[in-house]
Scaffold this motif. Structure first.
Motif, PDB file in Angstrom:
ATOM      1  N   THR A 162       0.865  -1.187   0.000  1.00 27.39           N
ATOM      2  CA  THR A 162       0.000   0.000   0.000  1.00 27.39           C
ATOM      3  C   THR A 162       0.897   1.230   0.000  1.00 27.39           C
ATOM      4  O   THR A 162       1.676   1.438   0.932  1.00 27.39           O
ATOM      5  N   THR A 213      -2.383   0.734  -4.379  1.00 30.66           N
ATOM      6  CA  THR A 213      -1.619  -0.489  -4.160  1.00 30.66           C
ATOM      7  C   THR A 213      -0.648  -0.676  -5.315  1.00 30.66           C
ATOM      8  O   THR A 213      -1.027  -0.531  -6.483  1.00 30.66           O
ATOM      9  N   ARG A 229      -7.428  -4.699   2.862  1.00 28.54           N
ATOM     10  CA  ARG A 229      -6.440  -4.477   1.818  1.00 28.54           C
ATOM     11  C   ARG A 229      -6.460  -5.650   0.846  1.00 28.54           C
ATOM     12  O   ARG A 229      -6.806  -6.771   1.224  1.00 28.54           O
TER      13      ARG A 229
END
Length: 340
Positions: free
Chosen positions: A258, A268, A331
């Motif tokens: 990230t 990302t 994520r």
């Protein structure tokens, strides 16, 4: 002899009665044998999905459990601690019906605005209420509204719980019709989890059609693994993959980082090593969505949460921007990297 006849007749009547009881027992055993053989005729499960219901228990929990049972479905109930405290019998009924129970906070507050100590107190109190009512300590936690951050995830982990969001949103909370809920659920793929809610009539009415669709695709309701957060068999095992991996000339490694985070989105960057041409599969957690990509060519699965990125001659690093859509903590996860 005349004195023996009544005894003989009495013995005969008793014998007939005993034989009748034996015949009944045999018949009952036959029923039991047929019942126990039923599962062998059930559809083959080539994969499992996680049916989840938030915000219970409610006054409609009994009706929900009846529909689930009648359709052969098991589900995970993410319960609100305050509701459990006020309706212990409904929480107990969930477990008695074969459902799994998880922690959905004490009163469905926006937890990311809490301090760490407040988070700890909230989740601990909820888990204690669920354990007191059902005898089961939750191993799964779903944050209200899907709102989370690293602090909340850390607190949940410290209490022995894995955070579980969802892959598919049924939109039942948003007034979706029965047909819309069924259509949304039809996007479920093996291992994925769908968000639904206790207390909504349209959701209960959709369950028979949802189950029919899953059965037609050889998918079965399963439990959510506390280790991976993915749906697995009710006994906790993961079925073998049913899809064929893409043709490959070898393996490679893809590392995701990230790089930038803003209030509503983040970037990302994924670097591939071990191959100059590659295919990388990346999973996004719903309701997050990718808005922009660079240095690669992307395709998506039907759920819109699994991205397959292929090299396009722009090097071995690609990237993308993800809109959080209220889920700021999740994520992307790299699932595979294939060379060639």
């Amino acid at each position: 002899m005349s004195k023996l006849f009544p005894r003989t007749a009495l013995w005969s009547r008793r014998l007939r009665a005993a034989l009748a009881v034996l015949a009944t027992a045999v018949a009952m055993c036959g029923v039991v044998l047929v019942a126990t053989s039923t599962p062998s005729s059930a559809a083959t499960c080539n994969g499992y999905v996680g049916l989840t219901f938030d915000d219970g228990p409610t006054g409609s929990t009994s009706a929900l459990l009846n529909v689930l049972r009648s359709n052969g479905a098991r589900a995970t109930m993410f319960n609100v601690g305050q509701n459990v405290q006020n309706n212990r019998s409904a929480a107990q009924a969930q477990v008695a019906a074969g459902m799994w129970v998880g922690n959905h906070s004490w009163n469905h507050a926006h937890m990311t605005s809490m301090s760490q100590a407040q988070m700890q107190s909230d989740l601990s109190q909820t888990s204690s209420a669920i354990q007191s009512a059902t005898g089961i300590r939750p191993q799964l936690f779903r944050p209200p509204y899907g709102e989370t951050n690293s602090t909340l995830q850390s607190v949940a982990s410290s209490l022995g719980m894995r955070q579980v969001i969802w892959d598919v949103d049924s939109q039942d909370w948003n007034g979706a019709s029965v047909s819309q809920i069924v259509a949304n659920a039809s996007r479920l793929q093996a291992g994925q989890v769908i968000l639904m809610h206790d207390g909504i009539q349209n959701t209960r009415d959709a369950i028979p059609q949802i189950m029919a669709n899953l059965t037609s695709r050889n998918l079965c309701p399963g439990m959510i693994s506390p280790s991976t957060g993915r749906a697995v068999a009710p006994d906790g095992t993961t079925p073998p993959p049913t899809t064929t991996p893409p043709p490959a000339g070898g393996t490679c490694t893809a590392t995701a980082t990230t790089t930038n985070v803003w209030g509503d989105r983040y970037n990302t960057s994924v670097t591939v090593s071990g191959a100059s041409t590659w295919t990388v599969v990346v999973a996004i957690t719903a309701p997050q969505r990718v808005s922009t990509i660079w240095n690669g060519t992307a395709t998506w699965d039907s759920s819109g949460t699994v991205m397959t990125m292929r090299s396009n001659g722009s090097g071995n690093t690609f990237g993308f921007t993800t809109m959080t859509n209220g889920n700021s903590g999740a994520r992307p996860q790299v699932r595979s990297c294939t060379a060639g």
